[in-house]
Design a protein around this motif. Structure first.
Motif, PDB file in Angstrom:
ATOM      1  N   PRO A 139      13.898 -16.731   6.716  1.00 50.78           N
ATOM      2  CA  PRO A 139      13.575 -16.468   8.117  1.00 50.78           C
ATOM      3  C   PRO A 139      12.109 -16.124   8.382  1.00 50.78           C
ATOM      4  N   THR A 140      11.498 -15.317   7.515  1.00 54.62           N
ATOM      5  CA  THR A 140      10.153 -14.802   7.807  1.00 54.62           C
ATOM      6  C   THR A 140       9.241 -14.891   6.585  1.00 54.62           C
ATOM      7  N   MET A 141       7.951 -14.648   6.826  1.00 53.44           N
ATOM      8  CA  MET A 141       6.986 -14.605   5.728  1.00 53.44           C
ATOM      9  C   MET A 141       7.302 -13.465   4.762  1.00 53.44           C
ATOM     10  N   GLN A 142       7.750 -12.329   5.304  1.00 54.39           N
ATOM     11  CA  GLN A 142       8.085 -11.197   4.448  1.00 54.39           C
ATOM     12  C   GLN A 142       9.290 -11.510   3.575  1.00 54.39           C
ATOM     13  N   ASP A 143      10.267 -12.242   4.134  1.00 58.71           N
ATOM     14  CA  ASP A 143      11.414 -12.668   3.330  1.00 58.71           C
ATOM     15  C   ASP A 143      10.957 -13.595   2.213  1.00 58.71           C
ATOM     16  N   ARG A 144       9.971 -14.432   2.508  1.00 60.37           N
ATOM     17  CA  ARG A 144       9.478 -15.362   1.492  1.00 60.37           C
ATOM     18  C   ARG A 144       8.861 -14.610   0.313  1.00 60.37           C
ATOM     19  N   ILE A 145       8.012 -13.623   0.603  1.00 64.09           N
ATOM     20  CA  ILE A 145       7.348 -12.942  -0.502  1.00 64.09           C
ATOM     21  C   ILE A 145       8.342 -12.136  -1.330  1.00 64.09           C
TER      22      ILE A 145
END
Length: 217
Positions: free
Chosen positions: A93-99
């Motif tokens: 969903p988000t960039m934070q989820d990606r990291i």
């Protein structure tokens, strides 16, 4: 850093630019890294897409037989900003989820030449190492002296006592792929005595879903 027995490396995350840069040495080193991952039967985790150096490393690793997983926010795929992912795609969903997903599924991190996004990802992973969230090695592939000024800046903020010696040692650098991977496999970060006391297990989820990155050769 202190020497440790060679760690078992299954997955390496690579942060790098969506552009190729001006110097052909950047492309050469990136392709070499992808091929070396395949030769060592190491999987590649990256930020997804097929632009610039990200395309080079993912294509070289994939062609060589490594499993390649691109972790990318859905919004970026819908806008077709990054191109088609090489290998498998995991949308988040988000960039934070990606990291977070990258952290969960990588044993080592390597930053190549790149821009703001590459630096942001690398420093976020490094700050989490300083905070004792993880103990995974972080490497800078210093091709053509690309990171020389960054390394000098890190030395300066250490000298000015804005970071402890242990934080400066988070960043491992080398000018060749072979030397960098050997360093990363044989060194382990020794946390600062203060931050080592932080317990991140409280309130953390025990149901984190990891990717199935078993070797498919």
């Amino acid at each position: 850093m202190e020497r440790n027995s060679t760690r078992r490396v299954k997955n390496i995350c690579v942060f790098c630019g969506t552009n190729l840069g001006k110097n052909a040495k950047f492309v050469e080193a990136t392709n070499n890294l992808g091929r070396m991952l395949a030769n060592r039967k190491i999987h590649l985790v990256y930020g997804g897409g097929s632009l610039g150096l990200m395309r080079c490393v993912s294509t070289a690793a994939h062609v060589g037989g490594s499993q390649v997983v691109g972790i990318i926010p859905t919004a970026i795929t819908e806008g077709n900003f990054a191109g088609k992912i090489v290998g498998e795609e995991l949308q988040v969903p988000t960039m934070q989820d990606r990291i977070w997903k990258i952290l969960d599924n990588s044993d080592i991190f390597i930053a190549l030449s790149g821009g703001i996004g590459t630096l942001e990802e690398n420093f976020q992973i490094a700050s989490w190492a300083q905070l004792n969230i993880h103990h995974k090695p972080i490497g800078l592939l210093n091709v053509n002296g690309f990171f020389n000024k960054l390394l000098s800046f890190l030395n300066q903020i250490r000298e000015e006592n804005f970071i402890p010696h242990s934080a400066r040692q988070i960043f491992i650098s080398a000018s060749t792929v072979e030397e960098l991977i050997d360093k990363l496999e044989n060194f382990v970060y020794k946390p600062d005595l203060v931050t080592a006391q932080i317990d991140w297990s409280k309130g953390s989820s025990s149901k984190k879903r990891k990717l199935d990155l078993s070797l498919h050769l």
